[in-house]
Design a protein around this motif. Structure first.
Motif, PDB file in Angstrom:
ATOM      1  N   GLU A   1       0.864  -1.256  -0.038  1.00  0.00           N
ATOM      2  CA  GLU A   1      -0.172  -0.064  -0.004  1.00  0.00           C
ATOM      3  C   GLU A   1       0.845   1.391   0.043  1.00  0.00           C
ATOM      4  OE1 GLU A   1      -3.076   0.332  -0.410  1.00  0.00           O
ATOM      5  OE2 GLU A   1      -3.192  -1.809  -0.780  1.00  0.00           O
ATOM      6  N   ILE A   2       1.845   1.210   0.850  1.00  0.00           N
ATOM      7  CA  ILE A   2       2.795   2.492   1.021  1.00  0.00           C
ATOM      8  C   ILE A   2       3.194   2.634  -0.637  1.00  0.00           C
ATOM      9  CG2 ILE A   2       4.999   3.277   1.979  1.00  0.00           C
ATOM     10  CD1 ILE A   2       4.290   1.599   4.332  1.00  0.00           C
ATOM     11  N   LEU A   3       4.130   1.466  -1.127  1.00  0.00           N
ATOM     12  CA  LEU A   3       4.432   1.545  -2.463  1.00  0.00           C
ATOM     13  C   LEU A   3       3.562   2.227  -3.270  1.00  0.00           C
ATOM     14  CD1 LEU A   3       6.913   0.931  -4.134  1.00  0.00           C
ATOM     15  CD2 LEU A   3       5.750  -1.179  -4.728  1.00  0.00           C
ATOM     16  N   PHE A   4       2.284   1.624  -3.467  1.00  0.00           N
ATOM     17  CA  PHE A   4       1.385   2.298  -4.422  1.00  0.00           C
ATOM     18  C   PHE A   4       1.136   3.905  -4.127  1.00  0.00           C
ATOM     19  CE2 PHE A   4      -0.942  -1.937  -5.511  1.00  0.00           C
ATOM     20  CZ  PHE A   4       0.299  -2.373  -6.187  1.00  0.00           C
ATOM     21  N   ARG A   5       0.939   4.514  -2.911  1.00  0.00           N
ATOM     22  CA  ARG A   5       0.710   5.619  -2.672  1.00  0.00           C
ATOM     23  C   ARG A   5       1.950   6.471  -3.277  1.00  0.00           C
ATOM     24  NH1 ARG A   5      -1.323   4.316   2.508  1.00  0.00           N
ATOM     25  NH2 ARG A   5       0.734   5.068   3.571  1.00  0.00           N
ATOM     26  N   LEU A   6       2.984   5.944  -3.127  1.00  0.00           N
ATOM     27  CA  LEU A   6       4.448   6.313  -3.648  1.00  0.00           C
ATOM     28  C   LEU A   6       4.325   6.432  -5.148  1.00  0.00           C
ATOM     29  CD1 LEU A   6       7.205   7.573  -3.028  1.00  0.00           C
ATOM     30  CD2 LEU A   6       8.084   5.086  -3.344  1.00  0.00           C
ATOM     31  N   ILE A   7       3.701   5.527  -5.771  1.00  0.00           N
ATOM     32  CA  ILE A   7       3.772   5.582  -7.164  1.00  0.00           C
ATOM     33  C   ILE A   7       2.718   6.506  -7.715  1.00  0.00           C
ATOM     34  CG2 ILE A   7       2.880   4.382  -9.131  1.00  0.00           C
ATOM     35  CD1 ILE A   7       4.098   1.691  -7.788  1.00  0.00           C
ATOM     36  N   GLU A   8       1.746   6.716  -6.972  1.00  0.00           N
ATOM     37  CA  GLU A   8       0.586   7.767  -7.375  1.00  0.00           C
ATOM     38  C   GLU A   8       1.448   9.160  -7.281  1.00  0.00           C
ATOM     39  OE1 GLU A   8      -2.176   7.381  -8.699  1.00  0.00           O
ATOM     40  OE2 GLU A   8      -2.607   5.202  -8.105  1.00  0.00           O
ATOM     41  N   ARG A   9       1.939   9.299  -6.219  1.00  0.00           N
ATOM     42  CA  ARG A   9       2.487  10.552  -6.014  1.00  0.00           C
ATOM     43  C   ARG A   9       3.907  10.855  -7.111  1.00  0.00           C
ATOM     44  NH1 ARG A   9       2.637  10.460  -0.559  1.00  0.00           N
ATOM     45  NH2 ARG A   9       4.777   9.544  -0.533  1.00  0.00           N
ATOM     46  N   LEU A  10       4.532   9.930  -7.241  1.00  0.00           N
ATOM     47  CA  LEU A  10       5.515  10.181  -8.304  1.00  0.00           C
ATOM     48  C   LEU A  10       4.820  10.566  -9.861  1.00  0.00           C
ATOM     49  CD1 LEU A  10       8.003   6.978  -7.736  1.00  0.00           C
ATOM     50  CD2 LEU A  10       8.504   9.704  -7.604  1.00  0.00           C
ATOM     51  N   LYS A  11       3.771   9.637  -9.913  1.00  0.00           N
ATOM     52  CA  LYS A  11       3.007   9.868 -11.175  1.00  0.00           C
ATOM     53  C   LYS A  11       2.401  11.313 -11.402  1.00  0.00           C
ATOM     54  CE  LYS A  11      -1.159   7.916 -13.271  1.00  0.00           C
ATOM     55  NZ  LYS A  11      -2.056   6.904 -12.941  1.00  0.00           N
ATOM     56  N   ALA A  12       1.843  12.046  -9.922  1.00  0.00           N
ATOM     57  CA  ALA A  12       1.388  13.252 -10.249  1.00  0.00           C
ATOM     58  C   ALA A  12       2.613  14.133 -10.328  1.00  0.00           C
ATOM     59  CB  ALA A  12       0.928  13.446  -8.552  1.00  0.00           C
ATOM     60  N   HIS A  13       3.839  13.750 -10.194  1.00  0.00           N
ATOM     61  CA  HIS A  13       5.018  14.812 -10.420  1.00  0.00           C
ATOM     62  C   HIS A  13       5.483  14.617 -11.898  1.00  0.00           C
ATOM     63  CE1 HIS A  13       5.470  15.141  -5.941  1.00  0.00           C
ATOM     64  NE2 HIS A  13       5.835  16.447  -6.296  1.00  0.00           N
ATOM     65  N   GLY A  14       4.605  13.814 -12.662  1.00  0.00           N
ATOM     66  CA  GLY A  14       5.030  13.643 -13.820  1.00  0.00           C
ATOM     67  C   GLY A  14       5.983  12.393 -14.356  1.00  0.00           C
ATOM     68  N   VAL A  15       6.370  11.743 -13.467  1.00  0.00           N
ATOM     69  CA  VAL A  15       7.261  10.565 -13.475  1.00  0.00           C
ATOM     70  C   VAL A  15       6.520   9.296 -14.219  1.00  0.00           C
ATOM     71  CG1 VAL A  15       8.844   8.765 -12.440  1.00  0.00           C
ATOM     72  CG2 VAL A  15       8.662  11.185 -11.647  1.00  0.00           C
ATOM     73  N   THR A  16       7.289   9.145 -15.092  1.00  0.00           N
ATOM     74  CA  THR A  16       6.880   7.837 -16.008  1.00  0.00           C
ATOM     75  C   THR A  16       7.097   6.374 -15.156  1.00  0.00           C
ATOM     76  OG1 THR A  16       6.863   8.842 -17.860  1.00  0.00           O
ATOM     77  CG2 THR A  16       6.464   6.595 -18.009  1.00  0.00           C
ATOM     78  N   ILE A  17       6.310   5.467 -15.063  1.00  0.00           N
ATOM     79  CA  ILE A  17       6.820   4.381 -14.261  1.00  0.00           C
ATOM     80  C   ILE A  17       6.498   3.030 -15.202  1.00  0.00           C
ATOM     81  CG2 ILE A  17       6.463   2.856 -12.390  1.00  0.00           C
ATOM     82  CD1 ILE A  17       5.754   5.429 -10.870  1.00  0.00           C
ATOM     83  N   VAL A  18       7.517   2.171 -15.301  1.00  0.00           N
ATOM     84  CA  VAL A  18       7.233   0.942 -15.951  1.00  0.00           C
ATOM     85  C   VAL A  18       7.316   0.079 -14.834  1.00  0.00           C
ATOM     86  CG1 VAL A  18       8.448  -0.848 -17.345  1.00  0.00           C
ATOM     87  CG2 VAL A  18       8.210   1.409 -18.160  1.00  0.00           C
TER      88      VAL A  18
END
Lengths: 334, 498
Positions: free
Chosen positions: B179-196
């Motif tokens: 869950e913590i990881l997923f929240r982090l991914i959401e936040r990175l995404k909001a900053h415009g980071v692309t995630i594979v």
């Protein structure tokens, strides 16, 4: 199933032999008397002492180890050979036993020398396997220890044999071929068979290639490595008898000097990988002969003996760099 | 939407075996791009090409509209691509801030390290990630797996990575940490980071990804908006066939007990392990990486010393003093680490096959004729593809190496064989061959301990499954109750106590 041998492999296998043949041809052209039987036998005799040690060194190096102590070990074993010879000869004197006593004293000397070699090899192997100390360090240490013991016992002087028959044996020639050469080739045939056709030989290669796989394949890795040091000790014991008999004396300071260098060089020139895992006993025989011929030629051509080490060094480095694959499309071994 | 990475015809071959074929995709800026596929499907190869760890054999890459060539990881980092590998790339003896700045240390004007600046930047990064509980001075070895992963992520974003690749990030995380990881991914995404995002866990993929690409046997299968594809469909496309097809039919045999392990413990690794193995049974050992399954196998084989407990064979205690003892007693082990402890790559096929069983061929001298005859037999039986019996193993593909390894481990005529991760990194056809063969062994009355981290393989192959976690057996499931969820509940600690 068709057996195809890639070109690279055949060069691996026959490289040292090709080098030897080339060297013989070049030497003959440079100095025609080189090819005379007497000269060739002389070279063979000269290389057989360190050559015999190289046979055992082949096992140690294939198993992934090294033995730097063989020179000092030769001196120590040879010293005990002469001490035993003298003691037995003098002890039997009162019985005036004739040829039987001579035989007995020589056999005793040989037995003691061999036992010393075996024991010294065992010590090296034991420290490497049970003590978990790097072979380089262990044998560097025992190199100093064996030499020091020899110097102490001999008071830094010479061990002189009292039996002229011992010297006669060292100089003896059977069917036109010197005794050490016979022993060199017989041992080479024997050890080559051990390496290629016995479990132990296969295990030595396995341990040197990948110790962990060997362990997982239910191989007693420590035992295999230990025995390889004992084998080189045995070879040293035999050489010590031959060399001390040849001179009928043994210098505690100079005996066996640089033998480790010549033995390791012969093994490497013969195509055995310093990284362990593969190698050939006959390759080491060829390696020893190549070294001997180079020495012989340098002598004949009147090159300063001080420069002979230089040539030897270049040959060793060259041989290893060829193995490393400089001439193999730049492919290096792992 | 803007495209950040574009690939065209990317392909990769290893010693003329094609592991990735003609991949052309566009990855959009700021999306979470899922990649799924079985082991050996080419996922790792694909991302390693993006991260500069592999060079593609063919194809082109664009980053931010510009054609790029990524020759090494430094190139990748230079343009803003970071890979968080499955096995972390952290130096465990160094502390958090040292790891984050490893190779990119901040330096004062006088040439000394600017520790203050590095520590404060580390604090800032960790608080951005909402994990300020991690001390910048803490040593990596003292951190939990999840914390290590956060450090990896911090390391990646410390240098303004705009493109973050996560390879199986949740394998070793508890559900809370996920869950913590997923929240982090959401936040990175909001900053415009692309995630594979690469994962085997399709539910997670469904939840976190915007689009998902399916690879199979190195081929591109599909690329779909996540809304348009369900979990079942993802699984179907990954496998490309019904599961039943690749696994041979089970024939559960409830024979007598052949191996019995009782209260076996190894300091810090195994705790009170007890189980029975029956004649002709395929007994699965499931669990996460590091659960202690390999250590258990090694202990049974005498490669590790047990601290307490007993192992008995047909009621008689098994004494393991010498390396040969276990083999002599009829046990055999196929190691998970094929090249590290299974086969000698510089040895030929024959010498590998007979290595453990060599004394059968040396009476007292090795009969090369017998060795070759036996090797031919295995080569035919397992359809091992080799140029010659004297080919070095390093010339063979992973699947053929594994078959040689298997031949080696059964040449000792074992009654019990422990098979550890037998299909890791090999192609589907070789896998199928190995499954059929393992079942054949069981049918012939040989008992099999089957260790695997691939759940579908555990489910498809085993008559009974034990699940391990942190060095303990935490659950047992009979064949008919096997499901990925059920196993994972035990493996991750939702069920099974401790």
């Amino acid at each position: 199933m068709a057996v195809s041998i890639p070109k690279k492999l055949s060069l691996d296998k026959y490289g040292p032999l090709i080098a030897l043949v080339a060297l013989v041809i070049v030497s003959t052209i440079l100095y025609p008397r080189f090819i005379e039987i007497r000269n060739l036998l002389n070279i063979l005799r000269q290389v057989s002492y360190t050559g015999i040690i190289a046979l055992g060194m082949t096992f140690v190096i294939i198993s992934g180890g090294i033995d730097l102590s063989v020179g000092s070990m030769t001196a120590l074993a040879g010293a005990f050979a002469i001490l035993t010879l003298n003691a037995v000869t003098q002890g039997l004197m009162m019985f005036s036993p004739g040829w039987l006593g001579t035989l007995l004293s020589i056999l005793a000397a040989a037995a003691v020398s061999i036992v010393i070699g075996l024991a010294a090899g065992f010590v090296n192997g034991f420290l490497v396997t049970k003590g978990r100390i790097a072979p380089f360090i262990v044998t560097l240490g025992t190199m100093a220890i064996f030499r020091s013991l020899t110097l102490y016992i001999g008071k830094a002087g010479e061990f002189r044999s009292v039996s002229s028959s011992y010297g006669d044996m060292g100089m003896s020639v059977i069917l036109g071929i010197p005794l050490p050469v016979w022993i060199f080739f017989i041992l080479a045939a024997l050890l080559s068979f051990v390496l290629n056709r016995t479990k132990f030989g296969r295990y030595v290669c396995a341990v040197g290639s990948n110790e962990k796989v060997a362990r997982y394949s239910a191989i007693n890795v420590d035992k295999v490595r230990l025995i390889s040091y004992v084998i080189v000790g045995l070879m040293v014991g035999i050489t010590a008898v031959l060399i001390s008999a040849r001179l009928n004396s043994l210098s505690s300071t100079n005996a066996g000097k640089d033998y480790e260098m010549d033995a390791i060089a012969a093994v490497v020139i013969g195509g055995t990988a310093m990284t362990g895992g593969k190698g050939s006993v006959w390759g080491s025989v060829i390696g020893a002969m190549i070294l001997g011929i180079i020495n012989n030629m340098l002598n004949m051509l009147g090159v300063s003996p001080y420069l002979q080490g230089l040539v030897k060094g270049i040959v060793i480095i060259g041989a290893v760099s060829i193995q490393r694959g400089w001439f193999n499309n730049g492919r290096t071994e792992k | 939407m803007e495209v950040i990475v574009k690939t065209e015809g990317i392909a990769k071959e290893f010693s003329s075996v094609r592991v990735l074929n003609d991949i052309s995709v566009e990855i959009r800026a700021g999306e979470v791009f899922g990649i799924i596929g079985e082991n050996g499907a080419g996922k790792s190869t694909f991302i390693k090409i993006l991260a500069g760890l592999y060079q593609p054999t063919a194809g082109k890459l664009w980053f931010d509209g510009k054609a790029v060539e990524i020759r090494n990881p430094a190139d990748a980092r230079g343009i803003g691509i970071s890979l968080i590998p499955q096995e972390f790339n952290l130096v465990s003896d160094l502390c958090v801030y040292e790891n984050i700045f490893l190779g990119e240390e901040l330096v004062q004007k006088n040439g000394f390290l600017d520790i203050k600046a590095m520590v404060s930047r580390t604090r800032q990064l960790l608080s951005e990630l909402d994990v300020s509980s991690i001390d910048p001075y803490a040593r990596i070895q003292d951190l939990s797996v999840a914390q290590k992963q956060m450090v990896e992520i911090a390391k990646a974003i410390a240098f303004d990575s705009r493109f973050l690749i996560m390879d199986e990030p949740t394998t070793m995380l508890t559900s809370k940490e996920v869950e913590i990881l997923f929240r982090l991914i959401e936040r990175l995404k909001a900053h415009g980071v692309t995630i594979v995002y690469i994962s085997h866990k399709l539910k997670e993929v469904k939840r976190i990804c915007d689009r998902v690409m399916v690879l199979r046997d190195g081929e591109f299968i599909s690329l779909e908006e996540i809304a348009n594809i369900g979990i079942d469909e993802m699984a179907r496309r990954m496998v490309g066939r019904e599961l039943k097809e690749i696994f041979p039919e089970k024939k559960p045999a409830a024979g007598e007990v052949v191996l019995s392990v009782h209260n076996l413990s190894v300091e810090g690794l195994l705790h009170d392990i007890s189980f029975d193995l029956h004649v002709g049974e395929v007994l699965g050992f499931a669990g996460l990486i590091g659960a202690g399954r390999t250590e258990l196998a090694e202990t049974i084989m005498g490669l590790r010393r047990a601290e307490s407990g007993e192992i008995s064979l047909r009621g008689k205690p098994l004494q393991l003093r010498k390396p040969w003892d276990a083999v002599h007693a009829g046990l055999s082990y196929l190691s998970e680490d094929r090249q590290g402890s299974g086969i000698i790559t510089s040895f030929d096929v024959v010498k590998n096959i007979t290595l453990t069983s060599l004394r059968e061929y040396a009476k007292p001298f090795i009969s090369q004729k017998a060795e070759i005859e036996k090797s031919k037999f295995y080569v035919d039986r397992f359809s091992i593809k080799i140029p010659s019996l004297f080919a070095k193993l390093e010339q063979l593909s992973g699947g053929n190496q594994q078959k040689v390894s298997l031949a080696k481990s059964i040449d000792t005529q074992p009654k019990i064989i422990i098979i550890d991760e037998p299909t890791r990194g090999i192609d589907v056809k070789a896998k199928r061959d190995i499954y059929v063969f393992v079942r054949g062994l069981a049918n012939a009355g040989i008992s099999v301990i089957f260790i695997s981290s691939e759940l579908e393989e555990i489910i498809g192959m085993c008559d009974r499954v034990l699940i391990m976690r942190s060095g303990r057996i935490v659950g047992e499931l009979p064949s008919e109750k096997l499901s990925e969820e059920e196993i994972m509940y035990f493996a991750t600690g939702i069920k099974g106590g401790y």
